[in-house]
Motif scaffolding. Structure first.
Motif, PDB file in Angstrom:
ATOM      1  N   THR A 130       0.285   4.789   1.160  1.00  0.00           N
ATOM      2  CA  THR A 130      -0.566   6.706   1.720  1.00  0.00           C
ATOM      3  C   THR A 130      -0.203   7.877   0.386  1.00  0.00           C
ATOM      4  O   THR A 130       1.567   7.758   1.212  1.00  0.00           O
ATOM      5  CB  THR A 130      -0.666   6.333   2.169  1.00  0.00           C
ATOM      6  N   THR A 140      -7.881   3.331  -1.856  1.00  0.00           N
ATOM      7  CA  THR A 140      -9.393   4.102  -0.683  1.00  0.00           C
ATOM      8  C   THR A 140      -8.818   5.581  -1.055  1.00  0.00           C
ATOM      9  O   THR A 140      -7.924   6.112  -1.360  1.00  0.00           O
ATOM     10  CB  THR A 140      -8.492   3.145   0.460  1.00  0.00           C
ATOM     11  N   SER A 185      -3.399   4.831  -1.795  1.00  0.00           N
ATOM     12  CA  SER A 185      -4.696   5.905  -0.977  1.00  0.00           C
ATOM     13  C   SER A 185      -4.744   7.213  -0.820  1.00  0.00           C
ATOM     14  O   SER A 185      -3.344   7.573  -1.156  1.00  0.00           O
ATOM     15  CB  SER A 185      -4.213   4.908   0.489  1.00  0.00           C
ATOM     16  N   ARG A 208       0.864  -1.150   0.306  1.00  0.00           N
ATOM     17  CA  ARG A 208      -0.120  -0.194   0.017  1.00  0.00           C
ATOM     18  C   ARG A 208       1.030   1.179   0.408  1.00  0.00           C
ATOM     19  O   ARG A 208       2.085   1.199   0.864  1.00  0.00           O
ATOM     20  CB  ARG A 208      -0.779  -0.053   1.043  1.00  0.00           C
TER      21      ARG A 208
END
Length: 575
Positions: free
Chosen positions: A288, A355, A310, A286
Motif C-alpha cells: 500500500t 487498487t 494500492s 499487497r
C-alpha cells in the motif's frame, strides 16, 4: 459572529482533560468534553469542509444554512480530523426532496468517503442507524418517526469505543456495536435527495448516554411516536443488499507492505513512481502506497511484474491528491516520433490486483494551446485484471479513461465504485470489462449545439460477452447543450472486425444532454452491429425511441456487476 471552527489539536487535548463535566441527562450521567467543531454557516462559505459530489452552498433559511441542491446523485461533505475517536455529532436537517430511493443523513467517524457510521432519514417516515463500510450497509437500528419534507429535524450520533447510538428529534433510533475503524471525521450526506443542514456541533464524549440526549435547541416540528428501536436486516433503497456472496478481497496475497509519498519529503518518497519502483519485483504481498496531499506532475507506470499495489490518498478526499501530466497522442517524443494514444497516459496499470482509493488521475493537455493532428490524451490506461477504483476522479478531455486488457485474447476486469469520470470524445473506451457503479459521468462542453462528443467507445472482443456496464450512475454535463451527447459508438481498432463493442446503461439517471438517438456509427462500422443496450434509465435524457435498444427483464438479470466481473475465477469485489 460565526461559531468557532476546528480547534487547534493542542487546545483540544488540553480541554479534553480539563473541561470534562457530568451533565444531567434524563436521570443518566454523561461525561462531555469541549467542543471539537461547530458551524452554523453564518460565515457564508464552506471553509473547513471537503466535498465528495453534489452541489453545496450556503443559503438563507431561518438562518444561514448549508444546502445540497443536486438530486439524482450521491453527495457527501466532510469536516473535522481523521484522528477523532469518541465523538458526539449533532445537526439540524431539513429534507427538501426525498424520493423513494433517497436519503438524507448525518455521518460520524468517517474513515473515508465510503466508510462511516450513518444516521439516515429515509422515505416512509423511517430513520435508520447504519454502519457503512466501502459502501456496504449494515443496519444497527431503526425507528418509525414522522419526517416532514420542508421541516427541520435534529439528528444525533454518539460513538464511544465500539458502541454507536442514534437519535432523531430526541427519540432513540437504536444502539449497535460497530467494527469500523476507531477514528474518523464527521459529515453530512444526501443520496438522490436534496436537503439543508445547520448547527453542526461535534463534541468529545468519553461515555455514551444510556438514554435520550438533551432536548435539541430547535423544537421538532412534528410529534414523535413511541420508538421501536429494534435491529432490521433491510438496507435502505439507495444501498441495496448484495445479490451475491461476500466480496472476495482484491488480491489473495497475505501481509501488507507499505510506504508513504509526500511532496515535502516527510514520507519515504517524494514521487509516486519512486514508490512503485521500490516495490519488489514479483511481489506476492499487497503493498500500500499512501499518498499525502499534493499535485504530483509525473508519468506513473505500475509494471506487470508488480501486482498487489494500492494507491491510497491519505485524507479520504479524492481532490487532495492529484497525479497529472499533459502528454497527448501527437506530442513529440524527445527521441523522435510521437507518444500515440497509449503512450500519452499519465498513469498506466499493467500489474494485476491493483487498487486506488481517494485520489485523482488527470491529463491536463491543453487542446487550445496546441495544433496536433492527434489530441487524444489519456489520464489512465489499464491493461491488467482484477482492478478496483474506489472514490477516484478521472479528469481529461478526449480519451480520458482507456480501459483495456493485456492482449486481444485476455480479459481485463475493473470495478469503478463511487467514481467521477469527465471528458468529451470517447472518454471511456477500450476492450476491458468494466463496471461503473454509482459513478458520476460528466460530459464537457465542446461548444457545439448538436455534437459534444461520445461517452463510450468500447472495442470489446466478440468472444467476451461483457464490456462496459454503467449501473446506478448519473450522467451530467458542465454546460453541453441539450440533445448533443452520444452514449457511445463502436470502436474497431485497426479495423478489427472481431471488436464488437458491448455497453449497457441501466438504472441510471441521464441528463438532458443525452441524445434521443444516443448511439453513433464509427469509421464505417454501424452501431446497430454492436451490443448496445439500456434498461430502466430515468431523467430527461432517457426517452425510449426506436434507436434505443432496451433489455428485457430476463436479459437484465444476466447484465449485473457480478456477472460482468466473475470471470473464470469467481472474482467479486462488489459490496
Amino acid at each position: 459572529m460565526r461559531r468557532s471552527r476546528r480547534l487547534l489539536a493542542a487546545a483540544v487535548a488540553a480541554l479534553t482533560t480539563t473541561l470534562l463535566a457530568l451533565t444531567p441527562l434524563g436521570g443518566a450521567q454523561v461525561a462531555h468534553a469541549a467542543t471539537l467543531f461547530s458551524d452554523d454557516f453564518s460565515g457564508g462559505d464552506l471553509a473547513g469542509w471537503s466535498r465528495s459530489g453534489g452541489t453545496w452552498s450556503v443559503v438563507s433559511d431561518d438562518s444561514p444554512a448549508l444546502q445540497q441542491a443536486r438530486d439524482g446523485t450521491d453527495a457527501r461533505l466532510f469536516a473535522g480530523d481523521a484522528s477523532w475517536a469518541d465523538q458526539a455529532v449533532q445537526a439540524r436537517v431539513k429534507p427538501l426532496t426525498l424520493p423513494g430511493n433517497g436519503l438524507v443523513a448525518l455521518l460520524a467517524r468517517a474513515s473515508g468517503a465510503t466508510s462511516y457510521y450513518r444516521l439516515a432519514v429515509l422515505p416512509g417516515d423511517q430513520v435508520r442507524l447504519e454502519a457503512v463500510r466501502s459502501g456496504r450497509v449494515t443496519p444497527l437500528g431503526t425507528v418509525s418517526h414522522p419526517v416532514t419534507v420542508g421541516s427541520w429535524h435534529t439528528l444525533r450520533i454518539e460513538v464511544a469505543g465500539t458502541v454507536v447510538r442514534g437519535w432523531v428529534d430526541g427519540v432513540p433510533v437504536g444502539t449497535g456495536t460497530g467494527t469500523l475503524t476507531a477514528t474518523g471525521r464527521i459529515g453530512v450526506q444526501t443520496a438522490y435527495a436534496t436537503a439543508r443542514f445547520d448547527d453542526v456541533v461535534v463534541t468529545r464524549g468519553d461515555t455514551a448516554p444510556t438514554s435520550a440526549p438533551p432536548t435539541p435547541t430547535a423544537t421538532p416540528t412534528v410529534a414523535s411516536p413511541s420508538p421501536t428501536a429494534s435491529p432490521t436486516d433491510t438496507a435502505p433503497p439507495s444501498s441495496p443488499p448484495p445479490t451475491s456472496p461476500t466480496p472476495t478481497p482484491t488480491g489473495t496475497a497475505p501481509g501488507d507492505g507499505s510506504s508513504v509519498v509526500a511532496p515535502d519529503g516527510s514520507g519515504d518518497f517524494t514521487s509516486v513512481q519512486a514508490a512503485v519502483d521500490a516495490v519488489p519485483t514479483g511481489n506476492t504481498r499487497r503493498h500500500t502506497i499512501t499518498i499525502e496531499p499534493g499535485t504530483y506532475r509525473e508519468v506513473v507506470s505500475v509494471p506487470a511484474d508488480k501486482p498487489y499495489v494500492s494507491f491510497v490518498g491519505s485524507t479520504g478526499d479524492a481532490r487532495d491528491v492529484v497525479i497529472v501530466y499533459d502528454n497527448a497522442s501527437g506530442t513529440p517524443k524527445p527521441g523522435g516520433g510521437t507518444y500515440g494514444t497509449s503512450g500519452s497516459a499519465t498513469v498506466t496499470v499493467d500489474g494485476n490486483d491493483f487498487t486506488a482509493r481517494h485520489l485523482t488521475f488527470a491529463n491536463d493537455f491543453d487542446e487550445a494551446a496546441h495544433d496536433y493532428s492527434a489530441e487524444q490524451a489519456v489520464a489512465v490506461l489499464t491493461r491488467a485484471d482484477r482492478l478496483v477504483f474506489d472514490d477516484v476522479r478521472f479528469l481529461g478531455n478526449q480519451d480520458t479513461l482507456y480501459h483495456n486488457s493485456a492482449s486481444v485474447d485476455a480479459v481485463g476486469r475493473a470495478y469503478f465504485r463511487d467514481c467521477y469520470v469527465e471528458g468529451d470524445v470517447d472518454f471511456v473506451f477500450g476492450r476491458g470489462t468494466g463496471v461503473f457503479d454509482r459513478c458520476e459521468i460528466r460530459s464537457l462542453d465542446r461548444g457545439s449545439t448538436s455534437n459534444n462528443g461520445y461517452v463510450t467507445a468500447p472495442s470489446t472482443m466478440i468472444g467476451n460477452p461483457y464490456g462496459l456496464l454503467f449501473t446506478g450512475c448519473t450522467l451530467t454535463t458542465d454546460s453541453a447543450a441539450a440533445q448533443s451527447v452520444h452514449l457511445g459508438r463502436p470502436w474497431h481498432p485497426s479495423g478489427n472486425v472481431d471488436a464488437i463493442g458491448q455497453a449497457v446503461f441501466r438504472d441510471s439517471v441521464l441528463g438532458a444532454h443525452v441524445k434521443d438517438s444516443p448511439w453513433s456509427d464509427m469509421s464505417g462500422f454501424s452501431w446497430r452491429d454492436a451490443r448496445f443496450f439500456e434498461y430502466r434509465n430515468s431523467g430527461p435524457g432517457s426517452t425510449v425511441t426506436t434507436d434505443r435498444p432496451q433489455l428485457t427483464d430476463a436479459q437484465a438479470s444476466t447484465y449485473t456487476p457480478q456477472r460482468y466481473l466473475a470471470g473464470t475465477d469467481g472474482w467479486n469485489p462488489v459490496p
